[in-house]
Design an enzyme around this catalytic site. Structure first.
Site: not given
Ligand code: ADP
Length: 375
Positions: A10, A17, A69, A158, A186, A219, A260, A308, A362
């Protein structure tokens, strides 16, 4: 290791990744993330990756192929595709629709072809699952001639994740995917919602590009196009500046100065007003989509939170769904707050809609598509 694993890549603008996964049992033999590839380039990232595979004892003879991906498959790719020169050229051309997402994927495919010349490379598209969205949800209400000329439509992204969690939700409930209407949410750095009827998506929040829909890390999601005209006409924006605003300086980042979600929650808890507003806007938009998709489906059997934020932030789930008893949705606070990393139900026994948290995977979904297309 039997020769059946898939190397899943990815490639994003700042990181690569990777995961070596068995598509049958989901067993991961090695996984990692090479960061800051923007500075060192894809060559260095691939070298680091092959080093990691060596240390894990994975050789190319253990692999059936490499799955990539790719965010945008446009109208051309409605399923995963084995990469040859023509496919690669088409994916590259589709950067027109995903200027920040497709180029790193193309770069990754090129380098992986050179690094693993004896393995088939397969492109797996985020848009593919939405290829046959109903015309009513796929169509922009613009001048039909302009639409036809540009091939403009809502593609959705997604898809790999929405398809995976919708199927897992059905499995969790002991049903076939075709027996279930479900809203999937998602919520990661990028975020999107989908309405899934009897195993097929009938609407989704991302459109021609990944900019539409929910509020995201950087975004804005849905926005009055008049805002963009205003910025162009009255605020000195040109195309590059506008693109940068829409992709990198909007959403949570734009509102609160951080993208974040963990940082956002810390700021909210310490009384930061901008963070509070960002959080409220985020949850409000989510709630709006939940309502819209319940209407699109005529009521749902289940709702799924994933990625996340969806998997890890009970507060968002609670705030987005608060007071929706009249729509058949009732969260059980103690279930919602219980920490877990497996699929689980977070709604009360009396809730007509089963609200679930289902971890997405994924990489596994991509690995399965690789094997399917090679078969
Ligand atoms: P992507 O695959 O789009 O990069 P993820 O699905 O990994 O994204 O999600 C990333 C988001 O999830 C970030 O904003 C991160 O802060 C949030 N996140 C992940 N774990 C936690 C957690 N334990 N508590 C709060 N937010 C989290």
């Amino acid at each position: 290791m039997p020769r059946q694993s898939v190397l899943v890549l990815n490639a994003g603008s700042s990181s690569l990744k990777y995961q070596v996964v068995d598509p049958l049992d989901g067993l991961v033999s090695t996984a990692g993330n090479v960061e800051r590839i923007a500075e060192s380039g894809m060559n260095a990232a691939l070298t680091q990756l092959t080093g990691a595979l060596d240390s894990a004892g994975v050789t190319s003879s253990d692999l059936v192929g490499v799955g990539h991906r790719v965010v945008h498959g446009g109208a051309r790719f409605t399923a995963a595709a084995v990469v040859d020169d023509a496919v690669l050229a088409e994916v590259e051309e589709l950067a027109r629709l995903a200027p920040l997402h497709n180029p790193p994927a193309v770069d990754g495919i090129r380098h992986a072809r050179a690094e693993f010349p004896d393995l088939p490379q397969v492109a797996v598209f985020d848009t593919a699952w939405f290829a046959d969205l109903p015309i009513a949800s796929a169509t922009y209400a613009l001048d039909a001639e302009v639409v036809a000329r540009g091939g403009l439509r809502r593609f959705g992204m997604h898809g790999t994740s929405h398809a995976y969690v919708a199927a897992e939700a059905a499995r969790f409930l002991g049903l076939a995917p075709t027996e279930l209407d479900v809203v999937t949410l998602h919520l990661g750095n990028g975020a999107s919602a989908a309405a899934v009827s009897r195993g097929r998506p009938v609407d989704t929040s991302m459109g021609l590009t990944p900019l539409e829909g929910l509020v995201m890390g950087t975004r804005a999601g849905d926005i009055d196009p008049g805002v963009l005209l205003h910025l162009l006409r009255h605020d000195g924006f040109d195309l590059d500046k506008l693109e940068d605003l829409l992709h990198h300086r909007s959403g949570l980042q734009g509102l609160a100065g951080l993208h974040d979600f963990r940082d956002l929650l810390n700021a909210v808890d310490s009384g930061d007003e901008r963070a509070g507003t960002a959080y409220a806007v985020y949850c409000h938009r989510l709630r709006k989509y939940v309502g819209a998709y319940l209407a699109v489906l005529g009521g749902a059997d289940a709702m799924v939170f994933t990625a996340g934020v969806g998997e890890n932030v009970p507060r968002v789930r609670e705030d987005a769904l608060r007071g929706l008893g009249a729509l058949g949705i009732e969260i059980a606070p103690e279930l919602n707050r219980a920490a877990s990393s497996i699929a689980r139900r977070i709604s009360s026994d009396g809730s007509r809609v089963a609200v679930l948290v289902v971890p997405t995977n994924e990489e596994l979904a991509i690995a399965r598509q690789v094997v399917d297309v090679l078969r």
